[in-house]
Design a protein around this motif. Structure first.
Motif, PDB file in Angstrom:
ATOM      1  N   ARG A   1       0.837  -1.201   0.000  1.00 43.62           N
ATOM      2  CA  ARG A   1       0.000   0.000   0.000  1.00 43.62           C
ATOM      3  C   ARG A   1       0.872   1.251   0.000  1.00 43.62           C
ATOM      4  O   ARG A   1       0.603   2.208  -0.748  1.00 43.62           O
ATOM      5  N   ILE A   2       1.904   1.262   0.813  1.00 44.50           N
ATOM      6  CA  ILE A   2       2.808   2.406   0.843  1.00 44.50           C
ATOM      7  C   ILE A   2       3.478   2.580  -0.511  1.00 44.50           C
ATOM      8  O   ILE A   2       3.602   3.705  -1.030  1.00 44.50           O
TER       9      ILE A   2
ATOM     10  N   MET B   1       1.443   4.350  -2.987  1.00 44.47           N
ATOM     11  CA  MET B   1       1.419   5.784  -2.728  1.00 44.47           C
ATOM     12  C   MET B   1       2.679   6.464  -3.248  1.00 44.47           C
ATOM     13  O   MET B   1       2.646   7.616  -3.688  1.00 44.47           O
TER      14      MET B   1
ATOM     15  N   LEU C   1       1.613   6.621   6.662  1.00 44.87           N
ATOM     16  CA  LEU C   1       0.662   6.903   5.589  1.00 44.87           C
ATOM     17  C   LEU C   1       0.620   8.390   5.266  1.00 44.87           C
ATOM     18  O   LEU C   1       0.610   8.795   4.094  1.00 44.87           O
ATOM     19  N   VAL C   2       0.599   9.213   6.301  1.00 44.95           N
ATOM     20  CA  VAL C   2       0.574  10.669   6.108  1.00 44.95           C
ATOM     21  C   VAL C   2       1.882  11.133   5.474  1.00 44.95           C
ATOM     22  O   VAL C   2       1.892  11.941   4.527  1.00 44.95           O
TER      23      VAL C   2
ATOM     24  N   ALA D   1       4.094   9.397   3.681  1.00 42.74           N
ATOM     25  CA  ALA D   1       4.261   8.908   2.317  1.00 42.74           C
ATOM     26  C   ALA D   1       3.424   9.709   1.329  1.00 42.74           C
ATOM     27  O   ALA D   1       3.867  10.031   0.218  1.00 42.74           O
ATOM     28  N   HIS D   2       2.213  10.046   1.732  1.00 41.73           N
ATOM     29  CA  HIS D   2       1.333  10.824   0.849  1.00 41.73           C
ATOM     30  C   HIS D   2       1.951  12.178   0.538  1.00 41.73           C
ATOM     31  O   HIS D   2       2.001  12.616  -0.621  1.00 41.73           O
ATOM     32  N   GLY D   3       2.420  12.864   1.565  1.00 41.79           N
ATOM     33  CA  GLY D   3       3.014  14.177   1.358  1.00 41.79           C
ATOM     34  C   GLY D   3       4.304  14.106   0.561  1.00 41.79           C
ATOM     35  O   GLY D   3       4.559  14.947  -0.314  1.00 41.79           O
TER      36      GLY D   3
ATOM     37  N   SER E   1       3.630  13.282  -3.237  1.00 41.86           N
ATOM     38  CA  SER E   1       2.950  14.344  -3.972  1.00 41.86           C
ATOM     39  C   SER E   1       3.924  15.389  -4.494  1.00 41.86           C
ATOM     40  O   SER E   1       3.620  16.108  -5.454  1.00 41.86           O
TER      41      SER E   1
ATOM     42  N   ILE F   1      -0.211  16.573  -6.673  1.00 42.99           N
ATOM     43  CA  ILE F   1      -1.189  15.503  -6.477  1.00 42.99           C
ATOM     44  C   ILE F   1      -0.808  14.313  -7.347  1.00 42.99           C
ATOM     45  O   ILE F   1      -0.197  14.475  -8.405  1.00 42.99           O
ATOM     46  N   ASP F   2      -1.151  13.135  -6.898  1.00 45.36           N
ATOM     47  CA  ASP F   2      -0.867  11.893  -7.597  1.00 45.36           C
ATOM     48  C   ASP F   2      -1.493  11.938  -8.994  1.00 45.36           C
ATOM     49  O   ASP F   2      -2.704  12.150  -9.134  1.00 45.36           O
TER      50      ASP F   2
END
Length: 265
Positions: free
Chosen positions: A82-83, A86, A125-126, A128-130, A133, A163-164
């Motif tokens: 999942r990571i 992302m 999760l937070v 990796a998202h940042g 992006s 954004i992705d």
């Protein structure tokens, strides 16, 4: 017996190719054949995993090599994949660095180590998202007038959002134009003009590089209280979008926002 902790992958070196060759010699990067055998995965299944971003490889001398953490039972595979999905916008070598280097945001442990504990995983999760992006941004430009290949139309507004790129194109474009976002000009003074026709370009920029891909053009026409729009994608496919009710007081940026809102699902 406890497992020895592997040394961090030092991918930010002058000679990256030499570093990857060293990792191959240490058995920390596997050829595709070895990886498939140890992971017990068929070629078509591996292709699907790579396409989704669940696993990735680095190129060394023209061949794909896979990090061994993908087959290490120490790490929660479901969480790791999942990571990795992302992290997909970032180049593979940058993804290896992210996963194996200690992070202050995670309490000086690596993202791989953070997979084991629920609270650390939530923070990961937070993070990796940042982090991911920052490697891709969507740029939207709105121009005054009907599109013409021979004429350079006046620029009204530019919006940018990190954004992705796998997110719906209209959702990304709408985020780039959101109120209070990264707009230029950023203030509506003087207000954006009220136009009868506008041309909108949606572009994806991939960092570092920067690689720029024109993804779509929107032709917008306002008449009798409605906005009519046609999207022409880079593939050559055209799409007529559903008419949107607009007000006589709506400036062109507001009109484009309404068009994107009605088509971003």
């Amino acid at each position: 017996m406890s497992r020895a902790k592997p040394a961090p992958l030092n991918v930010f070196v002058i000679d990256e190719l030499r570093e990857f060759r060293r990792l191959i010699g240490e058995g920390r990067l596997l050829s595709e054949a070895d990886f498939r055998r140890k992971r017990m995965v068929a070629p078509n299944r591996l292709a699907r995993l790579k396409a989704s971003g669940s696993v990735f490889s680095v190129d060394v001398d023209g061949s794909a090599f896979y990090p061994t953490f993908f087959i290490d039972p120490t790490y929660n595979r479901r969480r790791l994949e999942r990571i990795c999905r992302m992290l997909w916008p970032a180049p593979p070598n940058e993804r290896i660095f992210f996963l194996t280097q200690r992070s202050g945001a995670l309490g000086a442990i690596t993202p791989l180590q953070a997979l084991a504990e629920d609270e650390n995983y939530k923070r990961l999760l937070v993070l990796a998202h940042g982090w991911a992006s920052e490697y891709s941004r969507t740029v939207v430009t709105i121009h005054d007038g009907k599109f013409s290949a021979k004429a350079k139309l006046p620029l009204v507004c530019t919006g940018v959002d990190e954004i992705d790129p796998r997110v719906n194109i209209f959702l990304r474009a709408r985020n780039a134009l959101h109120d209070g976002g990264n707009l230029s000009p950023e203030r509506q003074y003087p207000p954006y003009p009220r136009l009868r026709a506008a041309t909108v370009f949606i572009t994806c920029e991939t960092l570092p590089g920067t690689k720029t891909d024109r993804e779509a053009r929107l032709d917008v026409r306002v008449a009798r209280g409605q906005a009519y729009s046609t999207a022409l994608f880079e593939s050559g496919i055209g799409q007529d979008m559903a008419p949107v009710i607009v007000s006589d007081d709506d400036d062109i940026v507001t009109v484009v926002r309404k068009v994107l809102d009605s088509n971003r699902r």
